[in-house]
Design a protein around this motif. Structure first.
Motif, PDB file in Angstrom:
ATOM      1  N   ARG A 178       0.841  -1.200   0.000  1.00  0.00           N
ATOM      2  CA  ARG A 178       0.000   0.000   0.000  1.00  0.00           C
ATOM      3  C   ARG A 178       0.876   1.249   0.000  1.00  0.00           C
ATOM      4  O   ARG A 178       1.990   1.241   0.527  1.00  0.00           O
ATOM      5  N   PRO A 179       0.335   2.354  -0.523  1.00  0.00           N
ATOM      6  CA  PRO A 179       1.074   3.617  -0.445  1.00  0.00           C
ATOM      7  C   PRO A 179       1.343   3.969   1.021  1.00  0.00           C
ATOM      8  O   PRO A 179       0.519   3.686   1.889  1.00  0.00           O
ATOM      9  N   ILE A 180       2.495   4.580   1.301  1.00  0.00           N
ATOM     10  CA  ILE A 180       2.820   4.926   2.690  1.00  0.00           C
ATOM     11  C   ILE A 180       1.918   6.025   3.223  1.00  0.00           C
ATOM     12  O   ILE A 180       1.847   6.230   4.436  1.00  0.00           O
ATOM     13  N   ARG A 181       1.225   6.741   2.351  1.00  0.00           N
ATOM     14  CA  ARG A 181       0.205   7.721   2.733  1.00  0.00           C
ATOM     15  C   ARG A 181      -1.037   7.427   1.894  1.00  0.00           C
ATOM     16  O   ARG A 181      -0.941   7.224   0.679  1.00  0.00           O
ATOM     17  N   ALA A 182      -2.186   7.417   2.551  1.00  0.00           N
ATOM     18  CA  ALA A 182      -3.424   7.212   1.809  1.00  0.00           C
ATOM     19  C   ALA A 182      -3.658   8.408   0.899  1.00  0.00           C
ATOM     20  O   ALA A 182      -3.590   9.551   1.345  1.00  0.00           O
ATOM     21  N   PRO A 183      -3.913   8.165  -0.383  1.00  0.00           N
ATOM     22  CA  PRO A 183      -4.147   9.292  -1.290  1.00  0.00           C
ATOM     23  C   PRO A 183      -5.502   9.945  -1.011  1.00  0.00           C
ATOM     24  O   PRO A 183      -6.468   9.260  -0.718  1.00  0.00           O
ATOM     25  N   HIS A 184      -5.513  11.250  -1.064  1.00  0.00           N
ATOM     26  CA  HIS A 184      -6.792  11.952  -0.960  1.00  0.00           C
ATOM     27  C   HIS A 184      -7.158  12.504  -2.333  1.00  0.00           C
ATOM     28  O   HIS A 184      -6.295  12.751  -3.172  1.00  0.00           O
ATOM     29  N   LEU A 185      -8.444  12.649  -2.543  1.00  0.00           N
ATOM     30  CA  LEU A 185      -8.953  13.191  -3.792  1.00  0.00           C
ATOM     31  C   LEU A 185      -9.310  14.656  -3.548  1.00  0.00           C
ATOM     32  O   LEU A 185     -10.145  14.939  -2.698  1.00  0.00           O
ATOM     33  N   PRO A 186      -8.679  15.573  -4.246  1.00  0.00           N
ATOM     34  CA  PRO A 186      -9.030  16.977  -4.060  1.00  0.00           C
ATOM     35  C   PRO A 186     -10.455  17.226  -4.559  1.00  0.00           C
ATOM     36  O   PRO A 186     -10.971  16.496  -5.390  1.00  0.00           O
ATOM     37  N   ASN A 187     -11.064  18.278  -4.057  1.00  0.00           N
ATOM     38  CA  ASN A 187     -12.440  18.617  -4.454  1.00  0.00           C
ATOM     39  C   ASN A 187     -12.535  18.948  -5.930  1.00  0.00           C
ATOM     40  O   ASN A 187     -13.512  18.610  -6.583  1.00  0.00           O
ATOM     41  N   ALA A 188     -11.524  19.633  -6.460  1.00  0.00           N
ATOM     42  CA  ALA A 188     -11.560  20.034  -7.868  1.00  0.00           C
ATOM     43  C   ALA A 188     -11.321  18.829  -8.753  1.00  0.00           C
ATOM     44  O   ALA A 188     -10.464  18.002  -8.488  1.00  0.00           O
ATOM     45  N   LYS A 189     -12.077  18.722  -9.821  1.00  0.00           N
ATOM     46  CA  LYS A 189     -11.887  17.656 -10.806  1.00  0.00           C
ATOM     47  C   LYS A 189     -10.725  18.008 -11.709  1.00  0.00           C
ATOM     48  O   LYS A 189     -10.458  19.176 -11.954  1.00  0.00           O
ATOM     49  N   PRO A 190      -9.988  16.988 -12.208  1.00  0.00           N
ATOM     50  CA  PRO A 190      -8.918  17.290 -13.152  1.00  0.00           C
ATOM     51  C   PRO A 190      -9.468  17.962 -14.400  1.00  0.00           C
ATOM     52  O   PRO A 190     -10.640  17.810 -14.730  1.00  0.00           O
ATOM     53  N   ALA A 191      -8.604  18.682 -15.073  1.00  0.00           N
ATOM     54  CA  ALA A 191      -9.019  19.436 -16.254  1.00  0.00           C
ATOM     55  C   ALA A 191      -9.439  18.542 -17.410  1.00  0.00           C
ATOM     56  O   ALA A 191     -10.046  18.989 -18.344  1.00  0.00           O
ATOM     57  N   GLY A 192      -9.097  17.274 -17.384  1.00  0.00           N
ATOM     58  CA  GLY A 192      -9.532  16.410 -18.491  1.00  0.00           C
ATOM     59  C   GLY A 192      -8.788  15.186 -18.623  1.00  0.00           C
ATOM     60  O   GLY A 192      -7.947  14.617 -18.368  1.00  0.00           O
TER      61      GLY A 192
END
Length: 192
Positions: A178-192
């Motif tokens: 597993r990643p050593i830090r849990a990934p978080h999803l930012p509120n903003a969606k990627p540009a594409g």
């Protein structure tokens, strides 16, 4: 030969082996642009056409000597790359696949101090332009250099998989994968 790795404020420090297995590219994808904007200093990370310079290398060539507790992880989607950064000063560190068995990290130029000639000596001159269709201006595509670069990366990934070298990855726990830090999803969606 080794090259220094550090965040802007110097909390995260380490080094990267410059053993000839790395390569340099500029990525113009919309996700790299969104990542730079999310961290708040796109004018530092992105070039005039929206490109992010990266050094593609094996994770086993990266070692952290201080500040690892300040390494954070985000992903722009639930299946996207893991994007690592220093949460102390929001310096982008690098991008990894979600699967630690795919031994690859694209270190962002921001965390590799030194003039271009120093990076040229350590990791070869930057000759690859990726995802040029998303550039914010005219960028010459580099199909031949890109094909050679992809071949080099795949050779490194396959070699690490066959040798077990993929297990030496500072971004993933060696036991759980597993990643050593849990990934978080930012509120903003990627540009594409």
């Amino acid at each position: 030969m080794k090259h220094v790795l550090r965040c802007r404020c110097g909390t995260i420090r380490g080094e990267v082996d410059a053993d000839g297995s790395a390569g340099r590219a500029i990525c113009y994808c919309k996700d790299c642009q969104a990542y730079a904007r999310h961290l708040g200093r796109p004018e530092v990370t992105l070039d005039a056409q929206g490109g992010t310079e990266i050094v593609a290398c094996l994770p086993s060539n990266v070692r952290f000597s201080a500040g690892l507790e300040r390494l954070a992880c985000l992903s722009l989607s639930d299946k996207g790359l893991l994007r690592w950064y220093a949460d102390c000063c929001r310096t982008p560190i690098g991008n990894t696949p979600r699967d630690p068995k795919v031994a690859y990290v694209g270190l962002v130029r921001d965390c590799l101090p030194g003039e271009d000639r120093v990076l040229d000596a350590a990791f070869f001159p930057c000759s690859i332009a990726l995802n040029t269709g998303s550039a914010q201006g005219a960028v010459r595509s580099t199909p031949f250099s890109t094909a050679l670069g992809v071949f080099k990366i795949m050779k490194n990934v396959l070699g690490a998989r066959l040798s077990g070298g993929y297990k030496r990855n500072p971004f993933f726990d060696a036991t759980s994968g597993r990643p050593i830090r849990a990934p978080h999803l930012p509120n903003a969606k990627p540009a594409g």
